[in-house]
Write an enzyme that holds these catalytic residues in place. Structure first.
Site, PDB file in Angstrom:
ATOM      1  N   CYS A  23     -34.437   5.374  10.434  1.00 15.94           N
ATOM      2  CA  CYS A  23     -33.655   6.352  11.190  1.00 15.94           C
ATOM      3  C   CYS A  23     -34.447   7.152  12.220  1.00 15.94           C
ATOM      4  CB  CYS A  23     -32.915   7.300  10.248  1.00 15.94           C
ATOM      5  SG  CYS A  23     -33.727   7.618   8.692  1.00 15.94           S
ATOM      6  N   ARG A  28     -41.682   0.603   0.873  1.00 14.36           N
ATOM      7  CA  ARG A  28     -41.511   1.690  -0.075  1.00 14.36           C
ATOM      8  C   ARG A  28     -42.405   1.456  -1.276  1.00 14.36           C
ATOM      9  NH1 ARG A  28     -34.865   2.192   0.154  1.00 14.36           N
ATOM     10  NH2 ARG A  28     -34.788   2.492   2.413  1.00 14.36           N
ATOM     11  N   GLN A  62     -34.175  -4.347   6.653  1.00 15.52           N
ATOM     12  CA  GLN A  62     -32.778  -3.919   6.579  1.00 15.52           C
ATOM     13  C   GLN A  62     -32.040  -4.243   7.873  1.00 15.52           C
ATOM     14  OE1 GLN A  62     -33.745   0.276   5.839  1.00 15.52           O
ATOM     15  NE2 GLN A  62     -32.652   0.078   3.910  1.00 15.52           N
ATOM     16  N   ASP A 100     -30.208  -2.401   9.713  1.00 15.97           N
ATOM     17  CA  ASP A 100     -29.970  -0.964   9.713  1.00 15.97           C
ATOM     18  C   ASP A 100     -29.361  -0.512  11.031  1.00 15.97           C
ATOM     19  OD1 ASP A 100     -30.014   1.524   8.659  1.00 15.97           O
ATOM     20  OD2 ASP A 100     -32.192   1.751   8.661  1.00 15.97           O
ATOM     21  N   HIS A 145     -27.669   3.180  13.058  1.00 16.35           N
ATOM     22  CA  HIS A 145     -27.338   4.601  13.032  1.00 16.35           C
ATOM     23  C   HIS A 145     -26.336   4.871  14.124  1.00 16.35           C
ATOM     24  CE1 HIS A 145     -31.092   4.320  10.801  1.00 16.35           C
ATOM     25  NE2 HIS A 145     -30.553   5.273  10.071  1.00 16.35           N
ATOM     26  N   LYS A 180     -22.580   8.994   0.309  1.00 13.81           N
ATOM     27  CA  LYS A 180     -22.459   7.625   0.812  1.00 13.81           C
ATOM     28  C   LYS A 180     -21.322   6.862   0.156  1.00 13.81           C
ATOM     29  CE  LYS A 180     -26.059   6.011  -2.347  1.00 13.81           C
ATOM     30  NZ  LYS A 180     -27.210   5.157  -2.556  1.00 13.81           N
ATOM     31  N   HIS A 206     -25.578   6.591   8.740  1.00  8.14           N
ATOM     32  CA  HIS A 206     -26.562   5.543   8.443  1.00  8.14           C
ATOM     33  C   HIS A 206     -25.763   4.443   7.771  1.00  8.14           C
ATOM     34  CE1 HIS A 206     -29.993   8.611   8.178  1.00  8.14           C
ATOM     35  NE2 HIS A 206     -28.911   9.352   8.151  1.00  8.14           N
TER      36      HIS A 206
END
Length: 634
Positions: free
Chosen positions: A333, A362, A380, A382, A384, A463, A509
């Site tokens: 992000c 991670r 990911q 991903d 935004h 979420k 997200h």
RNA sequence: GCUGGAGUAGCUCAACUGGUAGAGCAGGUCACUCGUAAUGAUCAGGUAGUGGGUUCGACUCCCAUCUCCAGCUCCA
């Protein structure tokens, strides 16, 4: 005095005096009486011996009632505990609930259970079942119960009882075995028809790693033998489909001690599938108005302090460059936020949808790593979305539509779950409420059912989690949509509104696959390694019957390759049957055999995986067939 | 991270109570030139996850460490 009992079909039975569930069943018929396991009286599950003293609604539970499953499993857990107390001295009972796929019971004992013990315990359980010992309910006050537990030295039960509010509690006794338990239970142990102990494992008392480690025995039980067998078969099927095993066999990916735990290495075939998946994602995102972007792998630590990851002790890796500390990104992000901030934004720019196949790292605890499903480095899909507050609903709808079309492409069904504010979190209460309400409202508007998962949100916002179900009925969490008012404030994001004032945008997200690596792992198991043509690493393999056809086979392979088809050639000096077998084992969708006849007619004899010989078709027709199947993602 | 188990050729596995490792498949070579799930012969390949220790001697016992597996906890 008269008591009327209403049955589920709305019929009413009248009795002159209080009756038990069993007696009601007997009054209906001997068949039902024999099958009765328990009852539901005014929505409360009770034993068959429960005395109904005033008017009530009653549902009689038999082995066919879905509500009986839990009961059967819980009673089987008690039989397990009884068997263990018979076989092992100095056992302390902890807790033994029924769970989604069966039951377990936690014991505190000095030795650890061996696989042989499991067999012994199972034998003893079968003895107890054959004895048809009645389950008897004993009621008493909390104080009496406490005295009894103290006398028995049941330290775990005492701790649990201390946390109970009710003043009256119950025990259940079957023969010499007594256990503090809410119930209800089966009438007697003989009603258990199909069970199996599955495995033993250590488990902490109350899931707390600072508390004692107990010995847990897992098992499962079903009303009927064939249901148990179907379940055991499903477990075997899951082993057969295990992506770690198939990944090795099909040469898709590997892990290496030297490289490190939780770090996957994709081999050519695995990478081919990854690239096919990425290609789908890129095309689909662009078609849905997302703009692909790329951010750096490491960002200065101050960025992570601003975002809150640092203070939240998010499991990140850090590194130093010339005394300056950097954090390796665990999420994508921040770079996307910086793209937003790179210039003054107008309300006309929103929604701004930024998409990245972002690789994150991670610091996962060593014990949780699991093939592709749990890694330390993963990618990911991903995105935004920065939008106006009143665009939130339509944006979430758009994402759900994206999720829906993706899930149906792979043949997954799914369900939705809303996760609310966790203990460790940032942001104001109002923001959390607003964000949570927005998520609920969207799902309500779409008429989609969902569960609430309290306290399971991300630290910056609530979420919607999407749980998909694979080919053998297991569920996985992949896609997630997170609503965030916090990071826009922390990074002071703004846009120029219609009236010229500066306003704060909202941020969503979201991921569709979640982790590409995990999704790939799930797909391997879903398809049992037999990928559809559009994903298969080798889409078609050309096999010349003998050396004489090799030049023709090379020409065929080359032409298909020119059309963008992933093709290979097996012209090894082996029998045709052998090479067919190899191709089948590799689960290649199409095998194209070329012999003298095909070479003479510019044809290919096609064989489809699992289906067999399709006959000969013209090379040109084959090219078109494959191209179209790949384009249609079949 | 915690508890328990495991780590022998590319893969799957074997070898009595400590006496320096075997097989199948895969791979190389040769012969056969083959029509839809295993042609035959032959060759090569490991010092036992890694590092210490005990012992005349260790794959076999002990310690540490890495990795994997099951579960707990956590998660995409």
């Amino acid at each position: 005095m008269s008591i009327s009992i209403t049955l589920p079909d709305k019929s009413v039975l009248n009795f002159d005096q209080p009756v038990t569930v069993q007696e009601v069943a007997e009054s209906i018929g001997p068949g039902l009486a024999k099958a009765t396991l328990a009852g539901i009286v005014n929505d409360k599950k009770v034993d068959n011996g429960f005395l109904i003293e005033r008017d009530a609604a009653l549902k009689i539970l038999t082995p066919d009632s879905p509500e009986s499953l839990e009961l059967i499993r819980h009673s089987t857990a008690h039989v397990l505990a009884q068997a263990v107390t018979r076989l092992f001295s100095k056992v302390q009972l902890a807790i033994g609930p029924s769970i989604k796929e069966g039951f377990y019971y936690d014991f505190d004992l000095e030795t650890t259970f061996s696989p042989d013990d499991l067999v012994r315990i199972e034998k003893e359980m079968n003895k107890i079942i054959a004895e048809k010992i009645p389950f008897q309910r004993l009621e008493m006050t909390k104080a009496e119960a406490m005295a009894l537990l103290k006398e028995r030295g049941d330290t775990y039960k005492i701790e649990m009882l201390e946390g109970i509010e009710d003043d009256h509690v119950s025990f259940y006794q079957q023969g010499e075995f007594l256990d503090w338990c809410r119930g209800p239970h089966l009438p007697d142990t003989g009603k258990i028809k199909a069970f199996k102990l599955l495995k033993t494992a250590g488990a902490y008392w109350r899931g707390d790693e600072k508390r004692p480690m107990l010995q847990r025995v897992y098992g499962t039980a079903f009303p009927k033998k064939d249901e148990l067998e179907a379940y055991l078969h499903r477990l075997e099927e899951a082993v057969r489909r295990d992506h770690r095993k198939l990944g090795k066999e099909l040469d898709l990916f590997s892990f290496s001690d030297e490289v490190g735990a939780g770090l996957v290495i994709y081999h050519p075939k695995g990478a081919a599938i990854r690239y096919a998946l990425e290609d789908y994602l890129k095309k689909e995102h662009v078609a849905r108005g997302y703009q692909p972007v790329i951010g750096p792998q490491i960002l200065k630590v101050d960025m992570w302090k601003t975002s809150g990851h640092y203070q939240m002790k998010y499991p990140m890796y850090f590194t130093k460059i010339e005394e300056q500390e950097y954090g390796i990104k665990p999420m994508n992000c921040l770079a996307h936020i910086m793209i937003y901030k790179a210039k003054t934004r107008s309300y006309r720019d929103l929604p701004l949808r930024l998409f990245e196949l972002g690789t994150v790292h991670r610091h996962e605890k060593s014990g949780v790593l699991h093939g592709l499903l749990r890694l330390r480095g993963f990618t990911q899909d991903d995105a935004h979305i920065f939008c106006l507050p009143d665009q939130l609903l339509s944006e979430i709808k758009g994402i759900i539509d994206f999720v829906d079309s993706t899930m149906s492409l792979f043949g997954f069904t799914y369900e939705l779950e809303i996760s609310t504010r966790p203990e460790k979190s940032i942001g104001s209460d109002e923001d959390w409420e607003q964000a949570t309400a927005a998520l609920k409202e969207t799902l309500d508007q779409l008429g989609l059912p969902y569960d609430i998962n309290e306290g399971d949100g991300a630290f910056y916002g609530p979420k919607i989690d999407i749980k998909l179900h694979d080919a053998i009925g297991r569920s996985w969490q992949c896609a997630t949509i997170q609503c965030d008012f916090s990071l826009p404030a922390r990074f002071d994001l703004s846009y120029v509104a219609t009236d010229g004032s500066l306003k704060r945008p909202v941020m969503l997200h979201r991921v569709i696959f979640g982790s590409l690596d995990r999704f790939f792992g799930i797909l391997i198991e879903h398809y049992a390694g037999a990928f559809p043509v559009w994903l298969a690493p080798t889409q078609v393999r050309i096999i010349p019957v003998s050396e004489q056809q090799t030049p023709y086979a090379e020409r065929v392979a080359d032409q298909l390759r020119q059309a963008g088809i992933r093709v290979d050639l097996d012209s090894r000096n082996e029998k045709l049957g052998y090479r067919i077998r190899e191709g089948a084992k590799e689960k290649i969708p199409y095998l194209g055999v070329v012999g003298e006849r095909e070479a003479a007619n510019n044809q290919v004899a096609l064989r489809k995986h699992k289906e067999g010989d399709l006959g000969s078709i013209d090379l040109e027709a084959l090219r078109e067939k494959l191209t179209s199947e790949i384009a249609n993602r079949q």
